[in-house]
Write a protein that holds these residues in place. Structure first.
Motif, mmCIF file in Angstrom:
data_model
loop_
_atom_site.group_PDB
_atom_site.id
_atom_site.type_symbol
_atom_site.label_atom_id
_atom_site.label_comp_id
_atom_site.label_asym_id
_atom_site.label_seq_id
_atom_site.Cartn_x
_atom_site.Cartn_y
_atom_site.Cartn_z
ATOM 1 N N THR A 99 1.047 -1.079 0.133
ATOM 2 C CA THR A 99 0.023 0.077 -0.038
ATOM 3 C C THR A 99 0.710 1.271 -0.048
ATOM 4 O O THR A 99 0.496 2.249 -0.671
ATOM 5 C CB THR A 99 -0.974 -0.036 1.191
ATOM 6 N N GLY A 100 1.954 0.922 0.600
ATOM 7 C CA GLY A 100 2.846 2.286 0.829
ATOM 8 C C GLY A 100 3.738 2.631 -0.406
ATOM 9 O O GLY A 100 4.298 3.475 -0.331
ATOM 10 N N CYS A 101 3.991 1.388 -1.228
ATOM 11 C CA CYS A 101 4.884 1.641 -2.338
ATOM 12 C C CYS A 101 4.462 2.781 -3.356
ATOM 13 O O CYS A 101 3.348 3.047 -3.768
ATOM 14 C CB CYS A 101 4.947 0.353 -3.047
ATOM 15 N N GLY A 102 5.501 3.783 -3.550
ATOM 16 C CA GLY A 102 5.350 4.782 -4.283
ATOM 17 C C GLY A 102 4.734 6.025 -3.767
ATOM 18 O O GLY A 102 4.529 6.926 -4.647
ATOM 19 N N VAL A 103 4.394 6.010 -2.505
ATOM 20 C CA VAL A 103 3.687 7.187 -1.727
ATOM 21 C C VAL A 103 4.757 8.459 -1.970
ATOM 22 O O VAL A 103 6.025 8.031 -1.570
ATOM 23 C CB VAL A 103 3.214 6.696 -0.173
ATOM 24 N N PRO A 144 2.774 6.760 -11.547
ATOM 25 C CA PRO A 144 3.424 8.035 -12.113
ATOM 26 C C PRO A 144 3.115 8.448 -13.465
ATOM 27 O O PRO A 144 2.380 7.882 -14.225
ATOM 28 C CB PRO A 144 4.945 7.316 -12.013
ATOM 29 N N VAL A 145 3.399 9.868 -13.495
ATOM 30 C CA VAL A 145 3.357 10.397 -14.974
ATOM 31 C C VAL A 145 4.843 10.542 -15.386
ATOM 32 O O VAL A 145 5.457 11.371 -14.852
ATOM 33 C CB VAL A 145 2.449 11.748 -14.914
ATOM 34 N N THR A 146 4.791 10.073 -16.625
ATOM 35 C CA THR A 146 6.249 10.169 -17.398
ATOM 36 C C THR A 146 6.065 10.984 -18.564
ATOM 37 O O THR A 146 5.302 10.506 -19.495
ATOM 38 C CB THR A 146 6.807 8.715 -17.620
ATOM 39 N N VAL A 147 7.120 12.116 -18.547
ATOM 40 C CA VAL A 147 7.001 12.820 -19.728
ATOM 41 C C VAL A 147 8.481 12.982 -20.050
ATOM 42 O O VAL A 147 9.389 12.621 -19.569
ATOM 43 C CB VAL A 147 6.356 14.300 -19.511
ATOM 44 N N ALA A 206 7.698 19.802 -7.677
ATOM 45 C CA ALA A 206 6.235 19.008 -7.639
ATOM 46 C C ALA A 206 6.125 17.703 -6.730
ATOM 47 O O ALA A 206 5.454 17.401 -5.994
ATOM 48 C CB ALA A 206 5.945 18.510 -8.931
ATOM 49 N N ASN A 207 7.339 16.764 -6.923
ATOM 50 C CA ASN A 207 7.363 15.686 -6.056
ATOM 51 C C ASN A 207 7.434 16.003 -4.646
ATOM 52 O O ASN A 207 6.963 14.980 -3.750
ATOM 53 C CB ASN A 207 8.317 14.490 -6.555
ATOM 54 N N ALA A 208 8.272 16.911 -4.234
ATOM 55 C CA ALA A 208 8.363 17.582 -2.921
ATOM 56 C C ALA A 208 7.057 17.676 -2.103
ATOM 57 O O ALA A 208 6.769 18.002 -0.958
ATOM 58 C CB ALA A 208 9.307 18.407 -2.723
ATOM 59 N N ASN A 209 5.990 18.244 -3.177
ATOM 60 C CA ASN A 209 4.760 18.845 -2.858
ATOM 61 C C ASN A 209 3.549 17.600 -2.775
ATOM 62 O O ASN A 209 2.455 18.524 -3.093
ATOM 63 C CB ASN A 209 4.757 20.064 -3.132
ATOM 64 N N GLY A 210 3.860 16.525 -3.075
ATOM 65 C CA GLY A 210 2.882 15.445 -3.281
ATOM 66 C C GLY A 210 2.547 15.153 -4.572
ATOM 67 O O GLY A 210 1.535 14.531 -5.074
ATOM 68 N N GLY A 211 3.522 15.540 -5.664
ATOM 69 C CA GLY A 211 3.207 15.414 -7.101
ATOM 70 C C GLY A 211 2.351 16.048 -7.712
ATOM 71 O O GLY A 211 1.756 17.103 -7.235
ATOM 72 N N GLU A 248 3.457 10.975 -9.011
ATOM 73 C CA GLU A 248 4.810 11.289 -9.329
ATOM 74 C C GLU A 248 5.299 11.602 -10.379
ATOM 75 O O GLU A 248 4.795 11.120 -11.503
ATOM 76 C CB GLU A 248 5.496 10.080 -8.856
ATOM 77 N N LEU A 249 5.831 12.866 -10.764
ATOM 78 C CA LEU A 249 6.210 13.365 -12.051
ATOM 79 C C LEU A 249 7.658 12.815 -12.352
ATOM 80 O O LEU A 249 8.467 13.091 -11.617
ATOM 81 C CB LEU A 249 6.183 14.840 -12.175
#
Length: 435
Positions: free
Chosen positions: A24-28, A39-42, A69-74, A79-80
């Motif tokens: 559940t916590g993976c990638g939080v 995640p959003v990959t660009v 962005a990721n430091a503020n929740g994506g 995740e960007l």
């Protein structure tokens, strides 16, 4: 039930619960309460280390944006992830970056620079990947149905520059790249000049990566023909090389000097009306002026047409804060650079689109569909509100997808790019009138 079996059962339940907790916590991300959003990959690409125009600040700004962005929740809990690519100022390099974007299944290419639109747009179109907020240097950015430009590109800059010069210049010489893209610049400049019943500019093609431009500089000065004449150069990074050659011409030592007034004389009383110099943002920028001597640079007094407010405008404060906190030590990221500014605006568009979707999984098709349906983007006054519905587009024959056709008129005074007149100037009709 025996003690041994009870102990084994408790151990199993505890282990399973712990495993579920880890999954559940993976990638939080920091600042989020859940981890279900993918995640959003660009990708962001730009040339770097080439002999022509380089834009290393654009991928660097993208990476700084992602850290912020990721430091503020994506972005809306996603995740960007940023992929970068060196486009190398070649069609092969641009195509290779585009093919990599397809392989990596990015949801968009954002805030990128390339003159090789034909090479990169075809792979993106085949994969359905939107191109958001390119620099505006390629004509394909304004024709492809999967391109979403945030500015009016070179077309708006050149048409606006003609309008800016028509107010002060009796004759104009244009020095521009001897390339396919450069061939289109004279018509655009002339559309702006003729808006004020001005004659057309003298067209002087030049190599984009020459080491010096003495011959072209001499010809440009001759064609501008003395008092109230203007020499405009639009050569990307080589613009400063051209104006260095121009300044070295005999009798040109004081060319372009300006005190910030309209008197035609500098603070020492020297007449500086012989020939005025000019360019557009991207070919001239605050970092270039700083590197070439500030108030003593060859650009002092130059007219400059830009897409956005001057670099010291308060509307850039959010971008400056992100740079200070997440790219402070990266000297590639200069907040006064037009490429960095364009990348910031392009990622603002991406963020607004992802937030409007409010989905756990973001796809390229979902992004382009949201843009086509008319999601409205507020950039905090750095541009007009952006929207890419059919009815929002300018519809110019060669640049149909322009939705932002406003520019700013600036001038270099005491080593700083400042507003020549307040606010934006709409050049839509002028672009439409270009041949």
């Amino acid at each position: 039930m025996t003690g041994r079996r009870l102990t084994s059962l408790l151990a199993y339940v505890t282990t399973a619960a712990a495993g579920a907790s880890l999954l559940t916590g993976c990638g939080v991300l920091p600042g989020t309460t859940g981890g279900s959003r993918e995640p959003v990959t660009v990708m962001t690409w730009a040339p770097d280390g080439t002999r022509a125009t380089n834009q290393p600040g654009m991928p660097a700004m993208a990476q700084a944006y992602a850290r912020w962005a990721n430091a503020n929740g994506g972005i809306d809990g996603h995740e960007l992830r940023i992929l970068t690519c060196n486009e190398q100022n070649t069609s092969a390099g641009a195509a290779a970056c585009a093919r990599r974007a397809v392989r990596e299944k990015v949801v968009a290419v954002v805030g990128s620079y390339s003159q090789n639109g034909r090479a990169f747009m075809a792979p993106l179109e085949a994969a359905g990947i939107p191109y958001i907020g390119g620099y505006g240097i390629s004509e394909d950015e304004f024709t492809s149905p999967l391109s979403y430009p945030v500015n009016g590109g070179q077309a708006s800059l050149m048409a606006g520059h003609g309008m800016q010069l028509a107010e002060s210049c009796r004759k104009v010489s244009l020095v521009r790249p001897d390339t396919l893209a450069g061939d289109k610049l004279p018509d655009l400049l002339n559309s702006g000049l003729r808006k004020s019943s001005h004659g057309g500019a003298s067209d002087i093609p030049a190599l984009e990566d020459a080491a010096e431009y003495t011959q072209q500089a001499d010809r440009a000065r001759t064609k501008a023909d003395g008092e109230d004449g203007c020499v405009a150069a639009v050569l990307g990074e080589r613009t400063q090389t051209f104006f260095d050659s121009f300044r070295r011409l005999p009798g040109n030592e004081d060319a372009g000097r300006d005190s910030g007034s309209d008197s035609g004389s500098d603070e020492d009383g020297k007449n500086d009306e012989a020939v005025r110099i000019s360019s557009v943002l991207g070919s001239v920028s605050q970092p270039v002026i700083d590197r070439t001597g500030g108030a003593h640079s060859p650009f002092e007094g130059a007219y400059v047409t830009g897409w956005y407010p001057e670099a010291n405008d308060a509307r850039w404060a959010p971008m400056r804060k992100v740079i200070q906190e997440h790219a402070f030590a990266d000297n590639r990221v200069d907040p006064a650079d037009a490429g960095v500014q364009t990348t910031w605006i392009a990622y603002t568009v991406l963020r607004k689109v992802v937030e409007s979707l409010d989905r756990d999984t973001i796809t390229a098709g979902a992004v382009s569909h949201a843009l086509d349906r008319g999601v409205r983007i507020d950039t905090g006054g750095l541009t007009p509100q952006l929207r890419w519905r059919y009815e929002d587009m300018l519809g110019a024959p060669r640049f149909p997808r322009i939705v932002n056709h406003e520019v700013t008129f600036q001038v270099v005074r005491k080593g700083r790019l400042v507003a020549q007149k307040p606010g934006f100037v709409d050049v839509g009709e002028t672009v439409l009138s270009a041949p």
